[in-house]
Structures are given as structure tokens and as C-alpha cells.
Design a protein around this motif. Structure first.
Motif, short mmCIF file in Angstrom:
data_model
loop_
_atom_site.label_atom_id
_atom_site.label_comp_id
_atom_site.label_asym_id
_atom_site.label_seq_id
_atom_site.Cartn_x
_atom_site.Cartn_y
_atom_site.Cartn_z
N GLU A 1 -10.81 -8.25 -6.34
CA GLU A 1 -11.93 -7.33 -6.14
C GLU A 1 -11.70 -5.99 -6.84
O GLU A 1 -12.63 -5.41 -7.41
CB GLU A 1 -12.18 -7.13 -4.63
CG GLU A 1 -11.26 -6.17 -3.91
CD GLU A 1 -9.79 -6.59 -3.87
OE1 GLU A 1 -8.93 -5.69 -3.86
OE2 GLU A 1 -9.51 -7.80 -3.84
N THR A 2 -10.45 -5.53 -6.84
CA THR A 2 -10.15 -4.24 -7.45
C THR A 2 -10.11 -4.36 -8.97
O THR A 2 -10.68 -3.52 -9.68
CB THR A 2 -8.82 -3.69 -6.91
OG1 THR A 2 -8.93 -3.53 -5.49
CG2 THR A 2 -8.48 -2.34 -7.53
N LEU A 3 -9.47 -5.40 -9.46
CA LEU A 3 -9.44 -5.62 -10.90
C LEU A 3 -10.84 -5.79 -11.46
O LEU A 3 -11.18 -5.23 -12.50
CB LEU A 3 -8.60 -6.87 -11.22
CG LEU A 3 -7.10 -6.77 -10.99
CD1 LEU A 3 -6.45 -8.15 -11.08
CD2 LEU A 3 -6.45 -5.83 -11.99
N LYS B 1 -10.02 3.74 -8.30
CA LYS B 1 -9.81 2.30 -8.50
C LYS B 1 -8.35 2.03 -8.85
O LYS B 1 -7.72 1.12 -8.28
CB LYS B 1 -10.73 1.79 -9.62
CG LYS B 1 -10.37 0.39 -10.12
CD LYS B 1 -11.32 -0.11 -11.19
CE LYS B 1 -10.81 -1.40 -11.80
NZ LYS B 1 -11.84 -2.19 -12.47
N ILE B 2 -7.80 2.80 -9.77
CA ILE B 2 -6.41 2.61 -10.19
C ILE B 2 -5.46 2.93 -9.04
O ILE B 2 -4.44 2.25 -8.84
CB ILE B 2 -6.12 3.47 -11.44
CG1 ILE B 2 -6.85 2.86 -12.64
CG2 ILE B 2 -4.62 3.56 -11.70
CD1 ILE B 2 -6.74 3.63 -13.91
N LYS B 3 -5.80 3.94 -8.25
CA LYS B 3 -4.98 4.29 -7.09
C LYS B 3 -4.95 3.14 -6.07
O LYS B 3 -3.92 2.82 -5.49
CB LYS B 3 -5.54 5.56 -6.44
CG LYS B 3 -4.49 6.52 -5.91
CD LYS B 3 -5.12 7.81 -5.42
CE LYS B 3 -5.13 8.85 -6.53
NZ LYS B 3 -5.55 10.19 -6.02
N ILE B 4 -6.11 2.53 -5.87
CA ILE B 4 -6.18 1.40 -4.95
C ILE B 4 -5.39 0.21 -5.48
O ILE B 4 -4.69 -0.47 -4.73
CB ILE B 4 -7.65 1.01 -4.68
CG1 ILE B 4 -8.37 2.14 -3.92
CG2 ILE B 4 -7.74 -0.29 -3.89
CD1 ILE B 4 -9.86 1.95 -3.77
N MET B 5 -5.49 -0.04 -6.78
CA MET B 5 -4.73 -1.15 -7.36
C MET B 5 -3.24 -0.94 -7.15
O MET B 5 -2.48 -1.91 -6.97
CB MET B 5 -5.05 -1.28 -8.85
CG MET B 5 -4.41 -2.51 -9.51
SD MET B 5 -4.97 -4.07 -8.79
CE MET B 5 -3.66 -5.17 -9.34
N SER C 1 3.25 -5.58 -5.79
CA SER C 1 3.81 -6.77 -6.42
C SER C 1 2.93 -7.33 -7.54
O SER C 1 3.36 -8.16 -8.33
CB SER C 1 4.05 -7.87 -5.38
OG SER C 1 2.82 -8.25 -4.78
N GLU C 2 1.68 -6.88 -7.59
CA GLU C 2 0.74 -7.41 -8.59
C GLU C 2 0.65 -6.54 -9.84
O GLU C 2 0.15 -6.99 -10.87
CB GLU C 2 -0.66 -7.56 -7.97
CG GLU C 2 -0.71 -8.43 -6.73
CD GLU C 2 -0.20 -9.84 -6.97
OE1 GLU C 2 -0.42 -10.37 -8.08
OE2 GLU C 2 0.42 -10.41 -6.06
#
Length: 221
Positions: free
Chosen positions: A13-15, A172-176, A181-182
Motif C-alpha cells: 500500500e505504501t509503495l 510516504k517515505i517516512k512511513i515506508m 526489513s523491507e
């Protein structure tokens, strides 16, 4: 407006549409999150990893301010072993519960088999004559899954809808980053730098600084 964001795996969802999710919530829309798979010790994950993933999902859900989160609990990497009707009916039950007007889903031709199988089930669980409340269905791209599919005509991701996420890219980047581990290091595809680069490229396609791209599957005015 009700929006359902479907992730085969947490982080999809974030990507694929993290910036667009943030835009929806800022606009006051009700956004719901459906996660199809889970990690488990039976497929090689440690108890620590499972606990970490649970915490990550909770943090991500809070950051997006989802109205509710649903997890179907199918084993990750094992969707090919699941009865298709069971998968489709499980997705359908959430769709009927939420009654979304907009659905975001994984791309049907990603390299990950889970994504391919789930996409077929999602399309079956969103048929127009059974789910008339759905007005729009959009497929998103997942860096490291979409662009590495075999270079065959049927696998091409052809975006025809773009969402300006210029004001939401940083978050968005902060959430990712929550998905520790991803996240990969450059030049591997799932790096934060490459996420920004893809957003910049998609933005250039529609005349904004940063964007997310989608394939429109269905729209009803």
C-alpha cells in the motif's frame, strides 16, 4: 467517500499508493485497509519478525489514519495453495462490509505469484453487477515487483491515471521506513531513494514534482 486499499502484503500500500492514501485522509475520506497475507513461523519467519511486523502494521495504520484494518490471514508466498473461491469470498466479505466507492489494488502482472493470484481474486470480488457501489478501481505499481516482470506485452504496466503526491512524498517515505526489513539500499529497487526517483519520474509524466501512477480498470460516472 469510502476508499478500500488492498495490500497483498503489508508495504504494498505504501509503495503503490501511500501518497494518494494520505491525500484521501486529508480530504476527509474514509479509508480502509485490507491485508490479504500474514507472516508465520510455518513459512520460515521468526517470532521476533512476526511481532515486529504486527507492530509495524499498527504504526502504519495509525500514520495513515485508516478507519479500520482487515487482515485475511492467508500465508504469505502460499496463495497458490489456497482454494480460489475461499480467497475470493474472503475478499468479497470485506468489500461488502466496507462498500467502497474507490478500490486500490495490486497490479495483476507483478512478478510475485501472490500478487498475480490476489489480483484475479480481487477482480472477481469487484464485479460491477454484484458490487454496484464501486465507482472506480485502480491498480497500483510496486517497485521491485511491477517493473521486474518479464518483458512480455501482457505484463506491461500502462499508467493512465496520475495522482499528484508532491505534498505527501516525505511522509510516504517516512512511513515506508517503518517497514525496516523491507527497505533496501541503492541500487536495489526497494530503496527510499528509488521510491523518490519513481515518484519524480511519474510526476514528470503529468507535469508535477512527484506523482503515483495507476492503471484504471473501471470507472462509472
Amino acid at each position: 467517500m469510502k476508499v478500500l486499499v488492498i495490500s497483498v502484503h503489508p508495504d504494498d500500500e505504501t509503495l503503490g499508493c501511500g501518497g494518494t492514501i494520505l491525500k484521501h485522509t486529508k480530504n476527509g475520506d474514509e479509508v480502509y485497509w485490507l491485508i490479504i497475507t500474514k507472516v508465520d513461523y510455518t513459512v520460515g519467519f521468526s517470532e521476533k519478525f512476526m511481532n515486529d511486523r504486527k507492530e509495524q502494521i499498527e504504526k502504519v495504520a495509525k500514520n495513515y489514519n485508516f478507519k479500520a484494518t482487515f487482515n485475511l490471514g492467508f500465508l504469505t508466498t502460499k496463495l497458490h495453495t489456497v482454494d480460489f473461491n475461499n480467497l475470493m469470498e474472503s475478499i468479497s466479505s470485506v468489500v461488502n462490509k466496507v462498500k467502497p466507492e474507490i478500490v486500490y489494488m495490486n497490479n495483476r502482472s507483478d512478478i510475485h505469484t501472490d500478487h498475480q493470484i490476489a489480483a484475479k481474486a480481487i477482480m472477481s470480488a469487484t464485479k460491477s453487477f454484484r458490487y454496484p457501489f464501486i465507482k472506480r478501481i485502480l491498480m497500483y505499481e510496486c517497485i521491485s515487483e511491477t517493473e521486474v516482470a518479464p518483458a512480455l506485452p501482457e505484463n506491461i504496466f500502462m499508467p493512465n491515471v496520475f495522482s499528484d503526491i508532491t505534498n505527501f512524498l516525505d511522509k510516504k517515505i517516512k512511513i515506508m521506513s517503518i517497514y525496516e526489513s523491507e527497505v533496501q539500499q541503492p541500487p536495489l529497487p526497494r530503496s527510499l531513494e528509488n521510491m523518490e526517483a519513481l515518484a519524480r519520474y511519474r510526476g514528470a509524466s503529468c507535469g508535477v514534482d512527484y506523482a503515483e501512477a495507476f492503471m484504471l480498470l473501471r470507472e462509472r460516472f
